[in-house]
Enzyme design. Sequence first.
Site, PDB file in Angstrom:
ATOM      1  N   GLU A 293       6.510  -7.077   9.645  1.00  0.00           N
ATOM      2  CA  GLU A 293       6.372  -5.862  10.472  1.00  0.00           C
ATOM      3  C   GLU A 293       5.041  -5.247  10.089  1.00  0.00           C
ATOM      4  O   GLU A 293       4.798  -4.984   8.910  1.00  0.00           O
ATOM      5  CB  GLU A 293       7.534  -4.900  10.223  1.00  0.00           C
ATOM      6  CG  GLU A 293       8.904  -5.469  10.618  1.00  0.00           C
ATOM      7  CD  GLU A 293       8.995  -5.919  12.067  1.00  0.00           C
ATOM      8  OE1 GLU A 293       8.259  -5.377  12.918  1.00  0.00           O
ATOM      9  OE2 GLU A 293       9.774  -6.840  12.364  1.00  0.00           O
ATOM     10  N   CYS A 327       3.951   3.765  10.190  1.00  0.00           N
ATOM     11  CA  CYS A 327       3.537   2.767  11.184  1.00  0.00           C
ATOM     12  C   CYS A 327       3.886   3.247  12.579  1.00  0.00           C
ATOM     13  O   CYS A 327       3.274   2.847  13.559  1.00  0.00           O
ATOM     14  CB  CYS A 327       4.217   1.447  10.879  1.00  0.00           C
ATOM     15  SG  CYS A 327       5.965   1.661  10.642  1.00  0.00           S
TER      16      CYS A 327
HETATM   17  P1  NAD Z   1      -1.517  -3.364   3.325  1.00  0.00           P
HETATM   18  O1  NAD Z   1      -1.565  -4.447   4.339  1.00  0.00           O
HETATM   19  O2  NAD Z   1      -2.792  -2.896   2.735  1.00  0.00           O
HETATM   20  O3  NAD Z   1      -0.614  -3.810   2.086  1.00  0.00           O
HETATM   21  C1  NAD Z   1       0.686  -4.300   2.278  1.00  0.00           C
HETATM   22  C2  NAD Z   1       1.022  -5.257   1.153  1.00  0.00           C
HETATM   23  O4  NAD Z   1       0.186  -6.406   1.277  1.00  0.00           O
HETATM   24  C3  NAD Z   1       0.758  -4.673  -0.240  1.00  0.00           C
HETATM   25  O5  NAD Z   1       1.748  -5.106  -1.122  1.00  0.00           O
HETATM   26  C4  NAD Z   1      -0.585  -5.267  -0.578  1.00  0.00           C
HETATM   27  O6  NAD Z   1      -0.840  -5.348  -1.959  1.00  0.00           O
HETATM   28  C5  NAD Z   1      -0.487  -6.635   0.052  1.00  0.00           C
HETATM   29  N1  NAD Z   1      -1.793  -7.256   0.313  1.00  0.00           N
HETATM   30  C6  NAD Z   1      -2.977  -6.650   0.529  1.00  0.00           C
HETATM   31  N2  NAD Z   1      -3.943  -7.569   0.721  1.00  0.00           N
HETATM   32  C7  NAD Z   1      -3.354  -8.766   0.628  1.00  0.00           C
HETATM   33  C8  NAD Z   1      -3.821 -10.095   0.738  1.00  0.00           C
HETATM   34  N3  NAD Z   1      -5.112 -10.363   0.984  1.00  0.00           N
HETATM   35  N4  NAD Z   1      -2.933 -11.101   0.605  1.00  0.00           N
HETATM   36  C9  NAD Z   1      -1.633 -10.839   0.370  1.00  0.00           C
HETATM   37  N5  NAD Z   1      -1.125  -9.603   0.250  1.00  0.00           N
HETATM   38  C10 NAD Z   1      -1.977  -8.570   0.384  1.00  0.00           C
HETATM   39  O7  NAD Z   1      -0.698  -2.159   3.971  1.00  0.00           O
HETATM   40  P2  NAD Z   1      -0.382  -0.715   3.376  1.00  0.00           P
HETATM   41  O8  NAD Z   1      -1.640   0.087   3.380  1.00  0.00           O
HETATM   42  O9  NAD Z   1       0.387  -0.816   2.122  1.00  0.00           O
HETATM   43  O10 NAD Z   1       0.612  -0.157   4.486  1.00  0.00           O
HETATM   44  C11 NAD Z   1       0.156   0.342   5.704  1.00  0.00           C
HETATM   45  C12 NAD Z   1       0.263  -0.697   6.797  1.00  0.00           C
HETATM   46  O11 NAD Z   1       1.604  -1.144   6.903  1.00  0.00           O
HETATM   47  C13 NAD Z   1      -0.078  -0.118   8.163  1.00  0.00           C
HETATM   48  O12 NAD Z   1      -0.815  -1.061   8.896  1.00  0.00           O
HETATM   49  C14 NAD Z   1       1.279   0.141   8.783  1.00  0.00           C
HETATM   50  O13 NAD Z   1       1.268   0.177  10.190  1.00  0.00           O
HETATM   51  C15 NAD Z   1       2.061  -1.009   8.247  1.00  0.00           C
HETATM   52  N6  NAD Z   1       3.497  -0.733   8.247  1.00  0.00           N
HETATM   53  C16 NAD Z   1       4.254  -1.295   9.222  1.00  0.00           C
HETATM   54  C17 NAD Z   1       5.620  -1.046   9.293  1.00  0.00           C
HETATM   55  C18 NAD Z   1       6.463  -1.659  10.375  1.00  0.00           C
HETATM   56  O14 NAD Z   1       7.690  -1.611  10.262  1.00  0.00           O
HETATM   57  N7  NAD Z   1       5.877  -2.210  11.409  1.00  0.00           N
HETATM   58  C19 NAD Z   1       6.199  -0.211   8.339  1.00  0.00           C
HETATM   59  C20 NAD Z   1       5.398   0.338   7.340  1.00  0.00           C
HETATM   60  C21 NAD Z   1       4.050   0.067   7.303  1.00  0.00           C
END
Ligand code: NAD
Length: 541
Positions: A293, A327
């Site tokens: 998501e 999100c």
């Molecule tokens: P992010 O993508 O920066 O991080 C999410 C996770 O991915 C973290 O654990 C992070 O450490 C990891 N990550 C970061 N870079 C990575 C890589 N290169 N390889 C593997 N893992 C990696 O997101 P965030 O800032 O923590 O959260 C915000 C984002 O999440 C927004 O885009 C928001 O829309 C989305 N979100 C979506 C939902 C949904 O249900 N659709 C819910 C909550 C948040």
Amino acid sequence: MGKGFFHVPAAVNEPVKTYAPGSPEREAVLKQYDEFFNSKVDVPLYIGSEEIKTGNTKPLSPPHDHQHIVGQYHLAEKSHVEKAIANNLEARKKWAALSWEQRAAIFLKAADLIAGPYRAKINAATMIAQSKNIHQAEIDSACELIDFLKFNIEYMAKIYDDQPESDEGIWNRVEYRPLEGFVYAVTPFNFTAIAGNLPASAAMMGNVVVWKPSDSQIYSAKIIVDIFKEAGLPDGVINVVYGDPEMITNTVLASPDFAGIHFTGSTKVFKGIWKKIGDNIDTYKTYPRIVGETGGKDFIVAHPSANPKQVATAITRGAFEFQGQKCSAASRVYLPKSIATEILDYVKADVESFKIGAPNNMENFITAVIHEGSFDKLASYIDQAKKDSEAEIYVGGTYDKSKGYFVHPTVIVTTDPQYKTMTTELFGPVVTVYVYEDKKWSETLELVDNTSEYGLTGAVFSSDRYTIEEATRALENCAGNFYINDKPTGAVVGQQPFGGARASGTNDKAGSSQNLLRWVSPRLIKETFVTPVDYRYPFLG
Ligand code: NAD
């Protein structure tokens, strides 16, 4: 194995406490906040029964007071990730074989621990780690996590109960096996509930999990670990590692036993992971389940018949609660010219009434954004809007990171429906408004549909039933969660299963049986009672 068809306790949504002045819950959470804020925690990796302190640490600081240190966490090396996987696979032998009611009891107990003795702890930790005001912490880390755990157990029981027909003389049975291997849970900073749910939902279906929380949520992730441990989750079922996300992910995805990913975060990261899984496909023993998501560019579109005050309140709450870091947060708004100024002026008055600051001062509606990277990005978009001729800052537009990462909630009005902030997910307290000619309602719906790559949430406001139906049809693929005369945020587990399509994710609906089905691999067992002994069918004469 159980000797009875057990019924799980019926799930009901956890009531949201008010934290009104003088309430016992307010006193308890503020006391806990002070205790946490004035002490230091040392967060290890959790692998099997071990709590590993690697010595390679990073500090933990609240976003609203970034020079204040509340502890540190230890970073994993590649060898720790490999150890977490090996330990998972060892733990799987007993966990996957354990009766479902024993697994259910652990997660039901965890829910009750959050509702009771851990409520103040998990809320205070979320206030500190993610800078949530108490209402945002309560609806997330307490209520939503409790709901995820309880409703998912109910859905699990329904899945197990879903069995095929059996003709005379045979008995068909379906076993919902956990995936063969381990599941990788990667969680975002913005919801403590999601952080707990992604590993727990896979684990409750009998899987073992490597969990990698966001660096910005580790302080509250530790409380989740404490709760699962106290609830009796056996060692090695959920192993927890932090550190370089790319190294951890590459190590996990190189394992032949990788059986699925449960991801929530940004679209770019998820697409990168999907590509790596594709590249490694020949490595795996089984086709991995990919559940993600991701981002959103969520809309509110108002028809000229909409009630202006209702639209304004939906913008104020939908765009700015938790500083727009949901999100589902409304970030692009389409208003008809005839009522646009009235709506915008209500929003302006709301924004000007906001108090901004640290969450332990409960008068503050708005607190800090998560980290410096987010703050700097938001500041640069605001500065650019001040310069661009097609944009005007209607209210807000200031920011200050001297003590905490505070961005004043900002409304940009643009004359260009494709303006950068109408199309890009900013993930902060910035909403952009495009004003359309009243007669261009149908064209505006097309615009809403075509403007963004995402398809997560959206809302239509109208008092005219024909236009509500028109919008519902025209925006069919534009939002996985579509709201009529309501803000596009605040989905409740068991009531509004959540998720979106297009670039917003695989839409497997967190907090629903659809999601849990991704963590099992059904096995059909057919048993014949009187087995044939002659190959000849009657038609052969
Ligand atoms: P992010 O993508 O920066 O991080 C999410 C996770 O991915 C973290 O654990 C992070 O450490 C990891 N990550 C970061 N870079 C990575 C890589 N290169 N390889 C593997 N893992 C990696 O997101 P965030 O800032 O923590 O959260 C915000 C984002 O999440 C927004 O885009 C928001 O829309 C989305 N979100 C979506 C939902 C949904 O249900 N659709 C819910 C909550 C948040």
